[in-house]
Design an enzyme around this catalytic site. Structure first.
Site, mmCIF file in Angstrom:
data_model
loop_
_atom_site.group_PDB
_atom_site.id
_atom_site.type_symbol
_atom_site.label_atom_id
_atom_site.label_comp_id
_atom_site.label_asym_id
_atom_site.label_seq_id
_atom_site.Cartn_x
_atom_site.Cartn_y
_atom_site.Cartn_z
ATOM 1 N N ASN A 1 -1.491 -30.098 8.508
ATOM 2 C CA ASN A 1 -0.710 -29.448 7.574
ATOM 3 C C ASN A 1 0.401 -30.037 6.424
ATOM 4 O O ASN A 1 0.708 -29.328 5.632
ATOM 5 C CB ASN A 1 0.433 -28.519 8.660
ATOM 6 C CG ASN A 1 1.203 -29.209 9.481
ATOM 7 O OD1 ASN A 1 1.420 -30.439 9.720
ATOM 8 N ND2 ASN A 1 2.181 -28.532 10.028
ATOM 9 N N SER B 1 0.312 -31.553 17.969
ATOM 10 C CA SER B 1 0.403 -30.561 18.859
ATOM 11 C C SER B 1 1.016 -31.178 20.184
ATOM 12 O O SER B 1 1.017 -32.436 20.320
ATOM 13 C CB SER B 1 -0.913 -29.930 19.330
ATOM 14 O OG SER B 1 -1.711 -30.690 19.795
ATOM 15 N N GLU C 1 6.235 -36.280 17.244
ATOM 16 C CA GLU C 1 6.877 -35.111 16.655
ATOM 17 C C GLU C 1 6.017 -33.843 16.709
ATOM 18 O O GLU C 1 4.715 -33.944 16.133
ATOM 19 C CB GLU C 1 6.919 -35.353 14.921
ATOM 20 C CG GLU C 1 7.873 -36.514 14.619
ATOM 21 C CD GLU C 1 9.415 -36.369 14.912
ATOM 22 O OE1 GLU C 1 9.685 -35.116 14.810
ATOM 23 O OE2 GLU C 1 10.187 -37.266 15.067
ATOM 24 N N CYS D 1 5.593 -27.017 11.218
ATOM 25 C CA CYS D 1 6.028 -27.193 12.696
ATOM 26 C C CYS D 1 7.336 -26.599 13.026
ATOM 27 O O CYS D 1 7.879 -25.891 13.898
ATOM 28 C CB CYS D 1 6.172 -28.564 13.008
ATOM 29 S SG CYS D 1 7.095 -29.348 11.664
HETATM 30 P P1 NAP Z 1 -3.482 -31.998 16.665
HETATM 31 O O1 NAP Z 1 -4.385 -31.183 16.921
HETATM 32 O O2 NAP Z 1 -2.506 -32.355 17.712
HETATM 33 O O3 NAP Z 1 -3.937 -33.194 15.721
HETATM 34 C C1 NAP Z 1 -2.881 -34.127 15.159
HETATM 35 C C2 NAP Z 1 -3.640 -35.371 15.286
HETATM 36 O O4 NAP Z 1 -4.067 -35.801 16.256
HETATM 37 C C3 NAP Z 1 -4.970 -35.424 14.169
HETATM 38 O O5 NAP Z 1 -5.117 -36.533 13.579
HETATM 39 C C4 NAP Z 1 -5.957 -35.268 15.560
HETATM 40 O O6 NAP Z 1 -7.261 -35.848 14.885
HETATM 41 C C5 NAP Z 1 -5.429 -36.256 16.468
HETATM 42 N N1 NAP Z 1 -5.963 -36.216 17.758
HETATM 43 C C6 NAP Z 1 -6.678 -35.218 18.388
HETATM 44 N N2 NAP Z 1 -6.645 -35.400 19.656
HETATM 45 C C7 NAP Z 1 -6.322 -36.941 19.999
HETATM 46 C C8 NAP Z 1 -6.181 -37.850 20.975
HETATM 47 N N3 NAP Z 1 -6.791 -37.504 22.210
HETATM 48 N N4 NAP Z 1 -5.709 -39.035 20.778
HETATM 49 C C9 NAP Z 1 -5.073 -39.255 19.798
HETATM 50 N N5 NAP Z 1 -5.085 -38.340 18.567
HETATM 51 C C10 NAP Z 1 -5.674 -37.262 18.516
HETATM 52 O O7 NAP Z 1 -2.304 -31.159 15.658
HETATM 53 P P2 NAP Z 1 -2.638 -30.437 14.148
HETATM 54 O O8 NAP Z 1 -3.657 -29.087 14.496
HETATM 55 O O9 NAP Z 1 -3.486 -31.471 13.118
HETATM 56 O O10 NAP Z 1 -1.383 -30.024 13.637
HETATM 57 C C11 NAP Z 1 -0.733 -28.720 14.027
HETATM 58 C C12 NAP Z 1 0.453 -29.415 15.128
HETATM 59 O O11 NAP Z 1 1.053 -30.368 14.708
HETATM 60 C C13 NAP Z 1 1.166 -28.175 15.316
HETATM 61 O O12 NAP Z 1 1.481 -28.080 16.870
HETATM 62 C C14 NAP Z 1 2.541 -28.420 14.626
HETATM 63 O O13 NAP Z 1 3.876 -27.719 15.072
HETATM 64 C C15 NAP Z 1 2.537 -29.937 14.879
HETATM 65 N N6 NAP Z 1 3.428 -30.520 13.874
HETATM 66 C C16 NAP Z 1 4.733 -31.311 14.146
HETATM 67 C C17 NAP Z 1 5.508 -31.497 13.206
HETATM 68 C C18 NAP Z 1 6.864 -32.297 13.472
HETATM 69 O O14 NAP Z 1 7.460 -33.036 12.847
HETATM 70 N N7 NAP Z 1 7.240 -31.861 14.629
HETATM 71 C C19 NAP Z 1 4.977 -31.605 12.079
HETATM 72 C C20 NAP Z 1 4.012 -31.005 11.619
HETATM 73 C C21 NAP Z 1 2.874 -30.450 12.356
HETATM 74 P P3 NAP Z 1 -8.528 -34.639 14.637
HETATM 75 O O15 NAP Z 1 -8.002 -33.988 13.421
HETATM 76 O O16 NAP Z 1 -9.505 -35.581 14.220
HETATM 77 O O17 NAP Z 1 -8.658 -33.702 15.898
#
Ligand code: NAP
Length: 480
Positions: free
Chosen positions: A153, A230, A249, A283
């Site tokens: 995002n 996530s 995060e 987020c």
């Molecule tokens: P996501 O599905 O959790 O993916 C985040 C990253 O983790 C991606 O690079 C993903 O790779 C990777 N990943 C997936 N499975 C993994 C595993 N088993 N081991 C290690 N890495 C893995 O999140 P998203 O959909 O990209 O982003 C949205 C989420 O991020 C929301 O929940 C949002 O709230 C959160 N977020 C939090 C913050 C904060 O600062 N608190 C900021 C921004 C976003 P792939 O893309 O290849 O699956």
């Protein structure tokens, strides 16, 4: 503008064994291609980062500062290219994408400043009877190879939040960008190389999270994992990382309180931004609004008018306020959550229909219940749920009724109530007279509960990315 990248390992572009297409979420057009790294290629990236780690630790602070400053300046010059890449691969409206580039420049600049003040502290060892004739201090030591795993995002700024402080602290990095948005990560690697970052200090490998991500997290040569994404993946990473330090995060379902004495115009304007920027895929997206009973219907009417005026369109169109979600399955999921809430008694005051490939029309729900997914989980879509409250105590209770705790907002002119609420709300940051969505990049940022562990913001991330080493000198032999 280049949109097809190879792997970036040890300062060189390495042809990958396999590639995948990166699409514009709004219409599905192909924007570019990126490598689908296999284990061997990730192993090479880790080996390069490990080999470069001693040189990174030795690089003087003024050189770290110089490289980060140069990177910030180059990024500023390339604002349009980066904004185009962000808008195309994440689907963010291009005006918001330009804002993200501006923030990324700031994040790198603040990281550069932190490189010059990465200091430990004096320890009053002789304050303890056993410490007589001893002098003590701490050093901030680099951890070594840091794995940075980032979400779709904010495909540029959240990467800068990891790479900037990691380099400022004398570490090397292996970065795995989100599969939906890898191009910005490679553009950043290219930019750092031009800024003079030595080979191996930053390595970028894209590919499936379950394969590349898991392999990185479990690898014995990776000293620390910094993850944004996530809660589900964050918990998995924590379990796989073992004893490694991990910064997480994670997600949220942030809330704002609009008290009876609030400046309503201010509150409505800020809530329209916080609820619908990047179609709610932020987020610190404002998902829940609790308004005092006396003003609740005026507030909701005004917010509905703002939402009705949003222009829907292509992310590269400067006029677009709302574009699309990251993909079709997420659009289907958001529509389903709205339908489930309606089935259980909620009312849709505006929006909530599917339009085009992955677009969901900005929606306001009322009459929701705490157990509904649209309220209790992270919707990550253009939806806000508005409810009325009778007392500030009740409102704070409603905000805290969440498994998450990232940020919150409180609109009131009463400073005592504002500060009381700020102390009672369970989260990492409370914004007074603003939405939870407010963030500037140097402030400490992070969550409690399922929203994560640790803090970002270059100064705070640098603390996480360096280890305290205590040095004590025995002076008993010195002249008395
Ligand atoms: P996501 O599905 O959790 O993916 C985040 C990253 O983790 C991606 O690079 C993903 O790779 C990777 N990943 C997936 N499975 C993994 C595993 N088993 N081991 C290690 N890495 C893995 O999140 P998203 O959909 O990209 O982003 C949205 C989420 O991020 C929301 O929940 C949002 O709230 C959160 N977020 C939090 C913050 C904060 O600062 N608190 C900021 C921004 C976003 P792939 O893309 O290849 O699956």
């Amino acid at each position: 503008m280049k949109t097809d990248y190879d792997l970036f390992i040890d300062g060189r572009w390495v042809k990958p064994g396999a590639r995948f297409e990166v699409r514009v979420p709004y219409d599905g057009a192909v924007f570019g291609t990126a490598p689908k790294a296999n284990r061997e290629e990730v192993e090479q990236a880790i080996a390069a980062a490990k080999k470069a780690a001693p040189a990174a630790a030795r690089l003087p602070s003024h050189k770290r500062h110089e490289i980060l400053t140069k990177a910030a300046a180059l990024m500023q010059q390339r604002t349009e290219d980066f904004a185009r890449a962000i808008a195309s691969e994440s689907g963010k409206p291009v005006r918001e994408a330009q804002g993200e580039v501006g923030r990324s420049v700031q994040t790198l600049s603040f990281s550069a400043e932190e490189a010059r003040r990465n200091v430990g502290e004096m320890v009053p060892v002789d304050a303890h009877p056993g410490g007589t004739d001893r002098l003590g201090f701490t050093l901030r030591m680099p951890r070594g190879v840091i794995a940075a795993i980032t979400p779709f995002n904010f495909p540029l700024n959240l990467v800068c939040h990891k790479i900037g402080p990691a380099l400022a602290g004398g570490n090397t990095v292996v970065h795995k960008p989100a599969s939906a948005t890898p191009i910005c990560g490679y553009m950043l690697a290219e930019l750092f190389a031009e800024a003079g970052l030595p080979a191996g200090f930053l390595n970028t490998v894209s590919g499936s999270g379950g394969e590349v991500g898991d392999f990185l997290v479990a690898h014995p040569d990776v000293a620390m994992v910094t993850f944004t994404g996530s809660a589900e993946v964050g918990k998995h990473i924590r379990a796989v990382a073992g004893m490694k330090p991990v910064t997480l995060e994670l997600g949220a379902n942030c809330a704002a309180i609009v008290d009876a004495d609030a400046d309503l115009e201010l509150a409505v304007g800020r809530c329209a931004t916080g609820g619908f920027a990047h179609s709610g895929q932020v987020c610190i997206h404002l998902q829940r609004i609790y308004a005092a009973g006396k003003i609740a219907s005026d507030f909701t009417d005004a917010l509905r008018s703002r939402v009705a005026a949003f222009r829907i369109g292509h992310p590269l169109d400067e006029a677009s306020d709302v574009t699309s979600l990251i993909d079709e399955p997420n659009a289907v999921r958001v529509i389903q959550w709205i339908a489930e809430a309606e089935r259980d008694g909620a009312r849709k005051l505006i929006g909530g229909e599917r339009a085009g490939r992955a677009t969901v029309m900005p929606a306001i729900l009322s009459g929701t219940q705490p157990g509904m997914k649209a309220v209790a989980d992270e919707i990550f879509g253009p939806v806000v749920c508005g409810e009325a409250f009778d007392s500030i105590e009740q409102a704070v209770g409603m905000v805290n009724r969440s498994r998450y705790g990232l940020q919150a907002g409180v609109f009131t002119r009463d400073i005592s109530r504002a500060l009381w609420a700020a102390q009672q709300i369970e989260c990492g940051g409370v914004m007074i007279n603003d939405v939870p969505t407010f963030r500037v990049d140097q402030m400490p940022y992070g969550g409690v509960k399922d929203s994560g562990i640790g803090r970002e913001g270059p100064r705070y991330a640098l603390q996480e990315m360096t280890e305290t080493k205590t040095v004590v000198i025995n002076l008993t032999g010195a002249p008395k």
